[in-house]
Design an enzyme around this catalytic site. Structure first.
Site, short mmCIF file in Angstrom:
data_model
loop_
_atom_site.label_atom_id
_atom_site.label_comp_id
_atom_site.label_asym_id
_atom_site.label_seq_id
_atom_site.Cartn_x
_atom_site.Cartn_y
_atom_site.Cartn_z
N LYS A 42 0.79 -1.24 0.00
CA LYS A 42 0.00 0.00 0.00
C LYS A 42 0.82 1.28 0.00
O LYS A 42 0.33 2.35 0.34
CB LYS A 42 -1.00 0.04 1.17
CG LYS A 42 -1.87 -1.18 1.35
CD LYS A 42 -2.31 -1.83 0.08
CE LYS A 42 -3.34 -1.05 -0.71
NZ LYS A 42 -3.56 -1.72 -2.05
N HIS A 103 7.48 -7.46 -1.80
CA HIS A 103 7.12 -6.78 -0.54
C HIS A 103 7.97 -7.35 0.61
O HIS A 103 7.70 -7.07 1.77
CB HIS A 103 5.66 -7.05 -0.17
CG HIS A 103 4.65 -6.29 -0.97
ND1 HIS A 103 4.82 -5.00 -1.38
CD2 HIS A 103 3.40 -6.65 -1.39
CE1 HIS A 103 3.73 -4.61 -2.04
NE2 HIS A 103 2.87 -5.59 -2.06
N SER A 133 -4.92 2.80 4.11
CA SER A 133 -5.04 2.14 2.81
C SER A 133 -5.09 0.62 2.98
O SER A 133 -5.87 -0.07 2.33
CB SER A 133 -3.85 2.55 1.93
OG SER A 133 -3.95 1.97 0.65
P1 A3P Z 1 -5.07 4.64 -1.23
O1 A3P Z 1 -5.73 3.40 -0.73
O2 A3P Z 1 -4.63 5.54 -0.10
O3 A3P Z 1 -5.89 5.38 -2.23
P2 A3P Z 1 -0.03 -0.43 -3.71
O4 A3P Z 1 0.03 -0.32 -5.20
O5 A3P Z 1 1.30 -0.49 -3.05
O6 A3P Z 1 -0.97 -1.50 -3.27
O7 A3P Z 1 -0.62 0.97 -3.17
C1 A3P Z 1 -1.96 1.34 -3.42
C2 A3P Z 1 -2.14 2.79 -2.99
O8 A3P Z 1 -1.48 3.65 -3.95
C3 A3P Z 1 -3.61 3.21 -2.98
O9 A3P Z 1 -3.71 4.21 -1.96
C4 A3P Z 1 -3.75 3.78 -4.38
O10 A3P Z 1 -4.86 4.63 -4.55
C5 A3P Z 1 -2.44 4.54 -4.51
N1 A3P Z 1 -2.08 4.86 -5.90
C6 A3P Z 1 -2.04 4.02 -6.96
N2 A3P Z 1 -1.68 4.68 -8.08
C7 A3P Z 1 -1.51 5.97 -7.72
C8 A3P Z 1 -1.15 7.18 -8.43
N3 A3P Z 1 -0.93 7.16 -9.74
N4 A3P Z 1 -1.05 8.32 -7.72
C9 A3P Z 1 -1.28 8.35 -6.40
N5 A3P Z 1 -1.63 7.26 -5.68
C10 A3P Z 1 -1.75 6.09 -6.32
#
Ligand code: A3P
Length: 290
Positions: A42, A103, A133
């Protein structure tokens, strides 16, 4: 050895369908030109992967989308019964393998990555936004057990009793390693604030030089709004039994500071005190107050 044994030995819980074939991960042979992307869950894994993919495809969105569908390399520690594991897939990719994602906390990374002195990008995000998140992700991604209430989940997060263990140990562990290895240590908050500058950092680290217009194209393609509607990036292709976007979309809010909508004043005080204790002695700093 299996995931269960691994969890007992290292006291790090892992995603249920992952890491059934730990011996394969442990003996994985990294190549010197492999790029590793490492994150705590996340923290923006999908975002940084899309950026790197666009860089390697010189800003070609269509190629990037095809890559995502057919050969975007999964988590190296992934192994679900009946599917090729992450390492089995990686072994079939000819050099130069674009990148692989993990991870894993630093102490569990296959040693060959260190031996081969591979380039690595580590992306960190502030603990409070990660916790929020992660809570939503636990609810929508069915590989997780029930997270319980927000308060219960926050307690588990602080105790490191969530998949991939302690956020504190994860960010600190990788932070220490960057002193001796080729690790570009990045922050989600910096990427939100000035994505162009951060993309340029990645370019420099990878020794790539792209025209300004290509960089602008990457910037646009990897914005939250674009990624949210991109079916090869937003995980909407996953079956609902695996991820239920009606519970919470994978591309949820994509902002910094959303934790303020979830932490009570009391939770915040307890969290801050615990944070200070956990991070004592480390020079790691991230921006929490945005
Ligand atoms: P939120 O749940 O706070 O919206 P991962 O890819 O490590 O699982 O992380 C997911 C998080 O990154 C989510 O956060 C998602 O919305 C955010 N995210 C994904 N793409 C993004 C982007 N282009 N810009 C900003 N945040 C992004």
């Amino acid at each position: 050895s299996s995931r269960q044994e691994l969890e007992v030995i290292h006291e790090i819980p892992l995603y249920r369908p992952f890491v059934e074939k730990w011996a394969q991960v442990e003996s994985f042979q990294a190549r010197p030109d492999d790029l590793l992307i490492s994150t705590y869950p996340k923290s923006g894994t999908t975002w940084i992967s899309e950026i790197v993919d666009m860089i390697y495809n010189n800003g070609d969105e269509e190629k990037c989308k095809r890559d995502a569908i057919f050969n975007r390399v999964p988590f190296m520690e992934m192994s679900c019964p009946g599917l090729l594991s992450g390492t089995e897939q990686l072994d079939t990719v000819p050099s130069h393998r674009v990148y692989t994602i993990t991870h894993l906390p630093v102490q569990l990374l296959p040693v060959s990555f260190w031996e081969q002195d591979c380039k690595m990008i580590y992306l960190a995000r502030n603990a409070k936004d990660v916790a929020v998140s992660y809570y939503h992700f636990y609810q929508m991604a069915k590989m997780h057990p029930d997270p319980g209430t927000w308060d219960e989940f926050l307690g588990k997060f602080m105790a490191g009793k969530v998949a991939y263990g302690s956020w504190y140990d994860h960010v600190k562990g990788w932070w220490e390693k960057k002193k001796a290895y080729r690790i570009l240590y990045m922050f989600y908050e910096d990427m939100k604030k000035d994505p162009k500058r951060e993309i340029e950092k990645v370019l420099q680290f990878l020794g790539k030089d792209l025209k300004e217009e290509v960089v602008n194209k990457i910037l646009h393609h990897t914005s939250f709004q674009e990624m949210k509607k991109n079916p090869t990036a937003n995980y909407e292709m996953m079956p609902t039994w695996a991820m239920d976007h009606s519970v919470s979309p994978f591309m949820r809010k994509g902002m910094s500071g959303d934790w303020k909508n979830y932490f009570t004043v009391a939770q915040n005080e307890i969290f801050d005190a615990h944070y200070k204790e956990q991070m004592k002695g480390s020079t790691f700093k991230c921006q929490m107050e945005i």
